[in-house]
Design a protein around this motif. Structure first.
Motif: not given
Lengths: 77, 381
Positions: A9-10, A13, A15-17, A21, A24, B268, B292-294
């Protein structure tokens, strides 16, 4: 054996975006596993297919859900 | 029996939470109703953003360090040891010396560290400025620099997402100051298809780097380093020869999470993005790099999270209340755009950042902050 998809769940987001994610998650995933990223960043729909192609992973598509997108990639190697 | 708050980790997030809560609850601590214990592996706190300045001989290591005990508000007990495992059933933090700390509420502020082994050859062939030892080694390499090709690579995920840009722009101006710019080639690489994950930053960087003759290589994820031939290989198949390889290595969470079966991929902690609870554990919270937050792994994020978390911990400890304050994704990051000017980013979950015009004033604001960070840590600013 089918591997359960990894869902990231980004949303929200910057940054980093979402794509960071996703990269990664793909690095940590098993070969063949699907990684799904939830994104509110409009650029992700364009960037993620380009990255998947360059990195040799399989871009599976985008499901649009109004205010966010679900973007799926299968780790190929 | 006092209510026991245990905080694991004496970095920015851990120290700030401990100090905010101790200052709010000093009466309860004096009356013996609340106990706060901070467990830290190091007795010396290091201001990590200072590494960037050490590299260019602009700050000395001693300016970045303070004893942890000098940074604590009255009433906090500091224990110098490493946590080896959390026993969530017994509500205990197990320590390397065999003792255990009992808790009613636990905060995991265990930060992040470098994963240097993910990229074969990086230890032998690369430099980095994310540890004090690494910064000093890079500083020494720069003291010997008379020209050549510098390649900068960026691992995923990494702390302080603007630092690779800052290093590149500071290095570029530094080579001009030392009259070696015409003998120096600079290649900035980035994992994505643009120069930074934030679109507004990427849009600003592209013409800025072009004007400074800094090459940008996109879609570049470092896969291995041939340190004998001095070539960096990417997983996308691009090979870059180098004279000096400066890498921002990928980061990972602390082993404590895995040993305690609390963390997921990358070590994380799975974290509620608003109340900072470790998911599935009502009595465990986390903040800073460990989540683990974005969002950016950055000191300012730990700071803003610490304010929210402390508000909630005061209610939890004194009234058994549910957390009501919510973290909104707030982050603030200075960007040094060379050795004389800087800009900044301010954003949260709902509002993307813009890039104001760099100024000398913001650069000096950052220089000032580097020297008054201690007041922020002590929760008096």
């Amino acid at each position: 054996m089918d591997l359960a998809p990894l869902r990231i769940d980004a949303r929200g987001s910057f940054c980093p975006g979402p794509m960071m994610e996703l990269i990664r998650a793909v690095k940590g995933a098993d070969v063949g596993q699907v990684v799904v990223v939830l994104s509110t960043d409009s650029g992700s729909k364009k960037d993620i297919p380009m990255w998947a192609q360059k990195a040799g992973h399989e871009f599976l598509g985008v499901d649009e859900h109004g205010d966010y997108d679900e973007i799926s990639v299968r780790k190929a190697h | 029996m006092p209510k026991r708050l245990v905080i694991v980790g004496a970095g920015t997030g851990g120290l700030m939470v401990a100090n905010f809560v101790a200052r709010d609850l000093h009466s309860e601590i004096e009356r013996g109703e609340i106990g706060i214990t901070l467990l830290g592996e190091q007795e010396t706190y290091i201001y990590q953003p200072g590494y960037l300045y050490v590299v260019f001989d602009l700050m000395r290591p001693a300016q970045l360090m303070r004893p942890v005990r000098e940074l604590l508000a009255p009433g906090i007990r500091f224990v110098h040891d490493r946590a080896t495992r959390i026993d969530t059933g017994k509500r205990q933090v197990l320590r390397s010396d065999g003792d255990a700390l009992d808790y009613d509420v636990l905060v995991l502020a265990t930060g992040s560290g470098l994963n240097l082994d993910e990229v074969p050859g990086l230890r032998e062939g690369g430099h980095w400025f994310y540890t004090l030892a690494g910064a000093l080694r890079l500083r020494d390499a720069l003291r010997r620099w008379h020209g050549g090709k510098l390649v900068l690579t960026v691992g995923v995920p990494h702390k302080c997402p603007v630092a690779p840009l800052e290093f590149t722009m500071m290095f570029e101006q530094w080579t001009r100051q030392r009259k070696v710019r015409d003998k120096t080639e600079i290649v900035y690489t980035y994992p994505l298809g643009r120069a930074h994950s934030i679109q507004a930053v990427a849009d600003w960087v592209a013409p800025e780097f072009e004007a400074r003759n800094i090459a940008i290589e996109t879609f570049y994820n470092l896969e291995s380093v041939d340190h004998e031939k001095r070539v960096a290989h990417s997983l996308e198949g691009t090979d870059l020869p180098y004279d000096l390889l400066v890498s921002v290595p990928a980061h990972q969470g602390d082993e404590l999470g895995a040993a305690s079966h609390l963390s997921g991929a990358g070590n994380w902690y799975p974290t509620d993005r608003h109340n900072l609870r470790v998911q599935g554990h009502d009595d465990i919270f986390t903040l800073g790099d460990a989540t683990d937050l974005p969002i950016s792994k950055a000191g300012s994020v730990a700071h803003f999270e610490a304010e929210v978390l402390a508000d909630n911990l005061v209610g939890v400890l004194t009234e058994g209340a549910q957390p009501t304050s919510q973290y909104n994704g707030r982050a603030f990051c200075f960007i040094e755009t060379g050795l004389e000017r800087a800009t900044f980013l301010s954003f949260d979950y709902e509002h993307p950042p813009t890039v104001p015009e760099p100024t000398n004033a913001v650069h000096w604001f950052k220089q000032t902050y580097n020297r008054i960070h201690w007041a922020n840590l002590k929760a008096v600013m």
